[in-house]
Write an enzyme that holds these catalytic residues in place. Sequence first.
Site, PDB file in Angstrom:
ATOM      1  N   THR A  43       6.074  15.772  21.199  1.00 30.07           N
ATOM      2  CA  THR A  43       7.694  16.491  20.876  1.00 30.07           C
ATOM      3  C   THR A  43       8.068  16.008  19.816  1.00 30.07           C
ATOM      4  O   THR A  43       9.314  16.782  19.804  1.00 30.07           O
ATOM      5  CB  THR A  43       7.717  15.817  22.464  1.00 30.07           C
ATOM      6  OG1 THR A  43       7.857  14.305  22.557  1.00 30.07           O
ATOM      7  CG2 THR A  43       6.301  16.391  23.566  1.00 30.07           C
ATOM      8  N   HIS A  48       7.134   6.472  19.973  1.00 26.96           N
ATOM      9  CA  HIS A  48       8.045   5.761  20.277  1.00 26.96           C
ATOM     10  C   HIS A  48       7.481   4.578  20.847  1.00 26.96           C
ATOM     11  O   HIS A  48       6.622   5.019  21.283  1.00 26.96           O
ATOM     12  CB  HIS A  48       9.383   6.929  20.580  1.00 26.96           C
ATOM     13  CG  HIS A  48       9.270   7.515  21.945  1.00 26.96           C
ATOM     14  ND1 HIS A  48       8.905   6.454  23.354  1.00 26.96           N
ATOM     15  CD2 HIS A  48       9.121   8.787  22.209  1.00 26.96           C
ATOM     16  CE1 HIS A  48       8.616   7.428  24.179  1.00 26.96           C
ATOM     17  NE2 HIS A  48       8.846   8.753  23.452  1.00 26.96           N
ATOM     18  N   HIS A  51       5.381   5.390  23.921  1.00 22.49           N
ATOM     19  CA  HIS A  51       4.169   4.833  24.124  1.00 22.49           C
ATOM     20  C   HIS A  51       3.011   4.365  23.971  1.00 22.49           C
ATOM     21  O   HIS A  51       1.805   4.138  23.851  1.00 22.49           O
ATOM     22  CB  HIS A  51       4.112   6.115  22.480  1.00 22.49           C
ATOM     23  CG  HIS A  51       4.517   7.279  22.591  1.00 22.49           C
ATOM     24  ND1 HIS A  51       5.560   7.593  21.980  1.00 22.49           N
ATOM     25  CD2 HIS A  51       4.205   9.012  23.773  1.00 22.49           C
ATOM     26  CE1 HIS A  51       5.591   9.273  22.556  1.00 22.49           C
ATOM     27  NE2 HIS A  51       5.060   9.778  22.599  1.00 22.49           N
ATOM     28  N   LYS A  85       9.781  14.727  34.505  1.00 21.65           N
ATOM     29  CA  LYS A  85      11.027  15.932  33.593  1.00 21.65           C
ATOM     30  C   LYS A  85      12.096  17.143  35.094  1.00 21.65           C
ATOM     31  O   LYS A  85      11.401  16.931  35.991  1.00 21.65           O
ATOM     32  CB  LYS A  85      10.576  16.569  33.354  1.00 21.65           C
ATOM     33  CG  LYS A  85       9.791  16.549  31.879  1.00 21.65           C
ATOM     34  CD  LYS A  85      10.335  15.343  31.111  1.00 21.65           C
ATOM     35  CE  LYS A  85       9.814  14.698  29.364  1.00 21.65           C
ATOM     36  NZ  LYS A  85       9.049  13.474  29.818  1.00 21.65           N
ATOM     37  N   ARG A  89      11.374  21.737  28.729  1.00 21.95           N
ATOM     38  CA  ARG A  89      11.826  21.378  27.450  1.00 21.95           C
ATOM     39  C   ARG A  89      11.608  22.363  27.283  1.00 21.95           C
ATOM     40  O   ARG A  89      11.484  23.606  27.373  1.00 21.95           O
ATOM     41  CB  ARG A  89      10.206  20.440  27.130  1.00 21.95           C
ATOM     42  CG  ARG A  89      10.097  19.331  28.033  1.00 21.95           C
ATOM     43  CD  ARG A  89       9.181  18.785  27.851  1.00 21.95           C
ATOM     44  NE  ARG A  89       8.379  17.540  28.242  1.00 21.95           N
ATOM     45  CZ  ARG A  89       7.790  16.768  27.876  1.00 21.95           C
ATOM     46  NH1 ARG A  89       6.689  16.991  26.569  1.00 21.95           N
ATOM     47  NH2 ARG A  89       7.015  15.335  28.053  1.00 21.95           N
ATOM     48  N   GLN A 177      -4.351  20.223  31.208  1.00 20.71           N
ATOM     49  CA  GLN A 177      -4.939  19.309  31.278  1.00 20.71           C
ATOM     50  C   GLN A 177      -5.993  18.672  31.546  1.00 20.71           C
ATOM     51  O   GLN A 177      -7.247  17.746  31.312  1.00 20.71           O
ATOM     52  CB  GLN A 177      -3.462  18.292  31.561  1.00 20.71           C
ATOM     53  CG  GLN A 177      -3.607  16.047  31.248  1.00 20.71           C
ATOM     54  CD  GLN A 177      -2.667  15.845  31.536  1.00 20.71           C
ATOM     55  OE1 GLN A 177      -2.036  15.937  31.360  1.00 20.71           O
ATOM     56  NE2 GLN A 177      -2.966  14.357  31.647  1.00 20.71           N
ATOM     57  N   ASP A 198       3.123   8.241  35.420  1.00 15.76           N
ATOM     58  CA  ASP A 198       3.554  10.054  36.105  1.00 15.76           C
ATOM     59  C   ASP A 198       2.346  10.544  35.587  1.00 15.76           C
ATOM     60  O   ASP A 198       3.109  11.799  35.780  1.00 15.76           O
ATOM     61  CB  ASP A 198       4.743  10.210  35.220  1.00 15.76           C
ATOM     62  CG  ASP A 198       4.506   9.513  34.139  1.00 15.76           C
ATOM     63  OD1 ASP A 198       3.455   9.558  33.383  1.00 15.76           O
ATOM     64  OD2 ASP A 198       5.486  10.567  33.225  1.00 15.76           O
ATOM     65  N   LYS A 233      14.279   3.468  31.670  1.00 11.29           N
ATOM     66  CA  LYS A 233      12.910   3.515  30.805  1.00 11.29           C
ATOM     67  C   LYS A 233      13.581   2.598  29.506  1.00 11.29           C
ATOM     68  O   LYS A 233      14.454   2.576  29.230  1.00 11.29           O
ATOM     69  CB  LYS A 233      13.309   4.355  30.265  1.00 11.29           C
ATOM     70  CG  LYS A 233      12.394   5.760  31.126  1.00 11.29           C
ATOM     71  CD  LYS A 233      11.560   7.258  29.758  1.00 11.29           C
ATOM     72  CE  LYS A 233      11.230   7.780  31.552  1.00 11.29           C
ATOM     73  NZ  LYS A 233      10.422   8.921  30.839  1.00 11.29           N
ATOM     74  N   LYS A 236      15.158   2.586  24.190  1.00  6.66           N
ATOM     75  CA  LYS A 236      16.373   3.283  24.085  1.00  6.66           C
ATOM     76  C   LYS A 236      17.606   2.384  24.076  1.00  6.66           C
ATOM     77  O   LYS A 236      17.222   1.695  25.162  1.00  6.66           O
ATOM     78  CB  LYS A 236      16.773   4.567  25.236  1.00  6.66           C
ATOM     79  CG  LYS A 236      15.784   5.678  25.525  1.00  6.66           C
ATOM     80  CD  LYS A 236      15.678   6.700  26.437  1.00  6.66           C
ATOM     81  CE  LYS A 236      14.860   8.266  26.282  1.00  6.66           C
ATOM     82  NZ  LYS A 236      15.561   8.969  26.794  1.00  6.66           N
ATOM     83  N   THR A 237      17.896   3.848  23.379  1.00  2.00           N
ATOM     84  CA  THR A 237      19.400   1.947  22.903  1.00  2.00           C
ATOM     85  C   THR A 237      21.003   3.411  23.160  1.00  2.00           C
ATOM     86  O   THR A 237      20.849   5.246  22.596  1.00  2.00           O
ATOM     87  CB  THR A 237      19.456   1.335  21.003  1.00  2.00           C
ATOM     88  OG1 THR A 237      19.441   2.467  20.024  1.00  2.00           O
ATOM     89  CG2 THR A 237      17.953   1.092  21.078  1.00  2.00           C
TER      90      THR A 237
END
Length: 427
Positions: A43, A48, A51, A85, A89, A177, A198, A233, A236-237
């Site tokens: 994506t 990040h 992962h 989600k 997307r 998948q 998930d 999660k 993230k900031t």
Amino acid sequence: MTATNLIEELRWRGLIHQTTDEAELGKLLQSGPQTIYIGFDPTASSLHVGHLMQVMMLRRFQRAGHRPIALVGGATGMIGDPSGKSEERNLLTAEQLQANVDGVAEQMKQFLNFSGDQGALLLNNFEWMKSYSYLEFLRDVGKNFPVGAMMGKESVRSRLDSEAGLSYTEFSYMLLQAYDFVQLSREHGCKIQAGGSDQWGNITAGIDLGRRMLGQQLFGLTAPLLTTSDGRKMGKTEKGAIWLDPERTSPYEFFQYWVNVEDADVMRCIAYLTEIEREEYDELAAQTEADAGKRVAQKRLATWMTELVHGEQGLESAERATKILFGGEIEKASDAQLSQIFADVPSTEAERSVLGGDGWWIVEALQASGLTSSSSDARRAIKEGSIYLNNRRVGDMNHRLSEDDLASETVTVLRRGKRKYALIRFS
């Protein structure tokens, strides 16, 4: 590391959330080297922090003598996984997708050993899907998918009940998948798929498809998602995701993220993301419980993670930047580094010409920066020894700033007291 030790390690680290058959999985791992795969949807052009849970899972299996497959979803990425989600997307262009695939593939080489006959494999599912016609796929794969079972998956149910709903495109993701697992089993003898919690619905769909199409028993293993103690999660900031690409998230910012992990989360992060052994883990846990204020565990986590992702040079750069933030002398810095370190510090623009000739009087520079309110306030602060230029104390009230006082290409750093900073940028 034996198969038994691997399962035990995953368990003490809290990395086993669900397995399809843990006893049989243990027997399979004890029977000899196995192949395990985890999929990564491209994506973005960089992985990040989120992962890293799955990257480290593949590393742990490789350390135990098994063969990991990192599967980049060039085909599945065209659709987007609906799992976890709340809405569909945005679809990527072919050019964007290829750039992302290339970026993620290159980063994987930092973490896994791809050399040798039993080295890790880096595959792209677009390679086996690009020539598959729609009709062929429906005949070969679609006929083996009971719609009732698909409707029962949590990832499908939650979206059907939401305002966003679920498109047929996303509904089909599970088939793609699941077929990946069949393809990897057929071509590479892969019998294990792992992923985040998930992904349970997608993983079990692949196991069922493998039973129907190949008559084989396949296995699934999921790990918890990387979240804080209150369920948010991690990774993230306020500025966004913490990326592994140093151009997106600098080694300094990456290091600081881990240094500032909450006490309630730090030991879980060490267990989930590092290869620190149990003995050291227990020692860090004891030190944190005895005196959390020293942040011993956070510093060890930050050091380990930064060296893993950015190497020795990246770690040295991050540690040097951290020392600057806490008063260490500034040398060999760049404008970019100082901008990152002092991102929240006010800055003032000044003409570079003032640094020529006799230079710029420090008293005037302090007033211009806003650190002092008047020339008398500036003189008093210098006399008290509370003024610093590039983190070196200013003792001379008549000091005049010159080109030699630049901390980087265009920036001088002024400080009053322990923590009150200001930057002057010379254009």
